[in-house]
Design a protein around this motif. Structure first.
Motif, mmCIF file in Angstrom:
data_model
loop_
_atom_site.group_PDB
_atom_site.id
_atom_site.type_symbol
_atom_site.label_atom_id
_atom_site.label_comp_id
_atom_site.label_asym_id
_atom_site.label_seq_id
_atom_site.Cartn_x
_atom_site.Cartn_y
_atom_site.Cartn_z
ATOM 1 N N ILE A 63 0.696 -1.315 -0.126
ATOM 2 C CA ILE A 63 0.102 0.005 0.024
ATOM 3 C C ILE A 63 1.187 1.283 0.028
ATOM 4 O O ILE A 63 0.507 2.225 -0.803
ATOM 5 C CB ILE A 63 -0.877 -0.143 1.450
ATOM 6 N N ALA A 64 2.009 1.170 0.690
ATOM 7 C CA ALA A 64 2.774 2.193 0.794
ATOM 8 C C ALA A 64 3.419 2.674 -0.358
ATOM 9 O O ALA A 64 4.009 3.863 -0.626
ATOM 10 C CB ALA A 64 3.993 2.063 1.944
ATOM 11 N N MET A 65 3.550 1.761 -1.498
ATOM 12 C CA MET A 65 4.204 2.037 -2.996
ATOM 13 C C MET A 65 3.071 2.978 -3.685
ATOM 14 O O MET A 65 3.589 3.565 -4.721
ATOM 15 C CB MET A 65 4.455 0.751 -3.465
ATOM 16 N N VAL A 66 2.049 3.034 -3.385
ATOM 17 C CA VAL A 66 1.072 3.627 -4.112
ATOM 18 C C VAL A 66 1.241 5.084 -4.030
ATOM 19 O O VAL A 66 1.459 5.764 -3.125
ATOM 20 C CB VAL A 66 -0.370 3.508 -3.585
ATOM 21 N N VAL A 67 1.169 5.829 -5.499
ATOM 22 C CA VAL A 67 1.572 7.426 -5.445
ATOM 23 C C VAL A 67 0.194 7.960 -5.340
ATOM 24 O O VAL A 67 -0.710 7.532 -6.187
ATOM 25 C CB VAL A 67 2.421 7.717 -6.659
ATOM 26 N N ILE A 68 -0.112 8.946 -4.479
ATOM 27 C CA ILE A 68 -1.217 9.710 -4.672
ATOM 28 C C ILE A 68 -0.679 11.294 -4.731
ATOM 29 O O ILE A 68 -0.192 11.747 -3.767
ATOM 30 C CB ILE A 68 -2.117 9.405 -3.411
ATOM 31 N N VAL A 69 -1.205 12.044 -5.623
ATOM 32 C CA VAL A 69 -0.746 13.194 -5.850
ATOM 33 C C VAL A 69 -2.012 14.089 -6.368
ATOM 34 O O VAL A 69 -2.890 13.396 -7.058
ATOM 35 C CB VAL A 69 0.633 13.731 -6.727
ATOM 36 N N PRO A 70 -1.940 15.521 -6.149
ATOM 37 C CA PRO A 70 -3.048 16.203 -6.976
ATOM 38 C C PRO A 70 -3.084 16.043 -8.439
ATOM 39 O O PRO A 70 -2.002 16.098 -9.014
ATOM 40 C CB PRO A 70 -2.819 17.535 -6.307
ATOM 41 N N ASP A 71 -4.166 15.664 -8.899
ATOM 42 C CA ASP A 71 -4.394 15.722 -10.376
ATOM 43 C C ASP A 71 -4.391 16.891 -10.980
ATOM 44 O O ASP A 71 -5.581 17.638 -10.773
ATOM 45 C CB ASP A 71 -5.653 14.966 -10.715
ATOM 46 N N GLU A 72 -3.443 17.397 -11.537
ATOM 47 C CA GLU A 72 -3.457 18.651 -12.317
ATOM 48 C C GLU A 72 -4.454 18.716 -13.420
ATOM 49 O O GLU A 72 -4.587 19.901 -13.926
ATOM 50 C CB GLU A 72 -1.927 19.104 -12.858
ATOM 51 N N ARG A 73 -5.002 17.869 -13.859
ATOM 52 C CA ARG A 73 -5.999 17.770 -14.933
ATOM 53 C C ARG A 73 -7.149 18.289 -14.375
ATOM 54 O O ARG A 73 -8.422 18.315 -15.111
ATOM 55 C CB ARG A 73 -6.200 16.427 -15.753
ATOM 56 N N THR A 74 -7.531 18.163 -12.889
ATOM 57 C CA THR A 74 -8.918 18.538 -12.297
ATOM 58 C C THR A 74 -8.549 19.993 -11.703
ATOM 59 O O THR A 74 -7.590 20.538 -11.651
ATOM 60 C CB THR A 74 -9.252 17.628 -11.365
ATOM 61 N N ASP A 75 -9.828 20.874 -11.835
ATOM 62 C CA ASP A 75 -9.735 22.255 -11.063
ATOM 63 C C ASP A 75 -9.944 22.069 -9.595
ATOM 64 O O ASP A 75 -9.692 22.917 -9.082
ATOM 65 C CB ASP A 75 -10.818 22.696 -11.644
ATOM 66 N N GLY A 76 -10.192 20.722 -9.053
ATOM 67 C CA GLY A 76 -10.660 20.575 -7.665
ATOM 68 C C GLY A 76 -9.150 20.443 -6.835
ATOM 69 O O GLY A 76 -9.311 20.543 -5.713
#
Length: 312
Positions: free
Chosen positions: A299-312
């Protein structure tokens, strides 16, 4: 006394670089925040130990030696905790680091030299071995700076083991001990270890975008959910480490988990809340992956970053 001033200046410089490089990410949610906090603790401990040893050399105050020895143990201990924070396995490491620091402090205060010196070196040996091992475990293995940390900790563990062996067999007054493990050679080794560790920590922080997560790269970051971009980092490296079948399973599970927690059809308030909170989204995704049999390190390998393609 000149060597004390030189070591203090170097430790302050290294700690200053660590703090300056990691301070902007204070306040960010998740494991990255813990990583930078423990890295800062390690940098402060390196400076603190040197300062306390300088005070002890000039005043002979036992309290300064107790604090110096404790801080010296918390230096590598802080790095171990920082690495463990990235994989979400802090409990056992916290117990080990706390126990080592308390044992060293008690031995220095109640028994004194030379026994306390051996206990301190033994604690450093243990923490360096555990830290070196941690660099070979996902999600840290293969990262920028991980190899440097591995070499530093293996090297210092070897140095510490030799120091204990010579002290117990030939004695601290022997020519070999004085030549290899007296205050001057140990100071040089300490300078190199502190400097290399500082460089490695900064490189890891920069590579992870100062947030404790490696920036996603390539088509593996294509899952866009609730304003977050989700993927697996360095998939080619993962295939080399774990095999194609395992990586294929992880990718399939991750895609399904993202579909389950997708905000499609969810109330607008729920979507906005998830977009505002990395922690809420991360916990939801982790729960889905756990239900599919994923381990904490996976689970720790999963990358979660803000999606620059969205406005939120």
């Amino acid at each position: 006394m000149a060597w004390i001033g030189g070591l203090l200046v170097i430790c302050i410089a290294v700690a200053g670089v660590i703090i300056a490089a990691t301070l902007p990410s204070i306040g960010l949610p998740g494991r990255g925040q813990l990583f930078v906090r423990f890295s800062i603790i390690a940098g402060i401990a390196a400076v603190g130990s040197t300062l306390m040893y300088a005070i002890y050399e000039t005043t002979g105050t036992v309290l300064a030696l107790v604090v110096g020895d404790t801080f010296m143990v918390l230096g590598p201990g802080g790095i171990l905790l920082a690495l463990r924070a990235l994989s979400g396995r802090l409990r056992s490491a916290t117990i080990v680091v706390s126990g080592a620091a308390l044992a060293v402090a008690a031995t220095t205060a109640l028994i004194g030299l030379p026994v306390s010196a051996l206990v301190k070196v033994a604690a450093l040996l243990l923490l360096c071995i555990l830290t070196a091992r941690e660099t070979r475990i996902a999600p840290i293995v293969g990262e920028t700076g991980a190899l440097t940390l591995l070499l530093v900790n293996v090297g210092y563990a070897t140095f510490s083991a030799g120091r204990i062996a010579v002290a117990l067999t030939l004695g601290m007054d022997s020519p070999l001990y004085q030549a290899a493990f007296s205050i001057y050679p140990t100071t040089v080794v300490g300078i190199l270890a502190v400097a290399a560790t500082g460089v490695a920590v900064v490189r890891m922080a920069v590579a992870r975008g100062m947030s404790g997560r490696m920036s996603p790269n390539g088509p593996e970051s294509g899952y866009s959910v609730d304003g977050w971009s989700v993927g697996l980092p360095a998939v080619d490296d993962l295939r080399a480490a774990f095999g194609s079948s395992t990586v294929s399973r992880l990718r399939a599970d991750l895609r399904e988990a993202c579909e389950v927690i997708s905000a499609d059809g969810a109330p607008e308030a729920t979507v906005l809340a998830r977009r505002r909170s990395h922690q809420v989204f991360s916990q939801a995704l982790s729960a889905e992956l756990e239900s599919r049999g994923w381990s904490e390190s996976e689970i720790a390998m999963v990358v979660i970053v803000p999606d620059e393609r969205t406005d939120g």
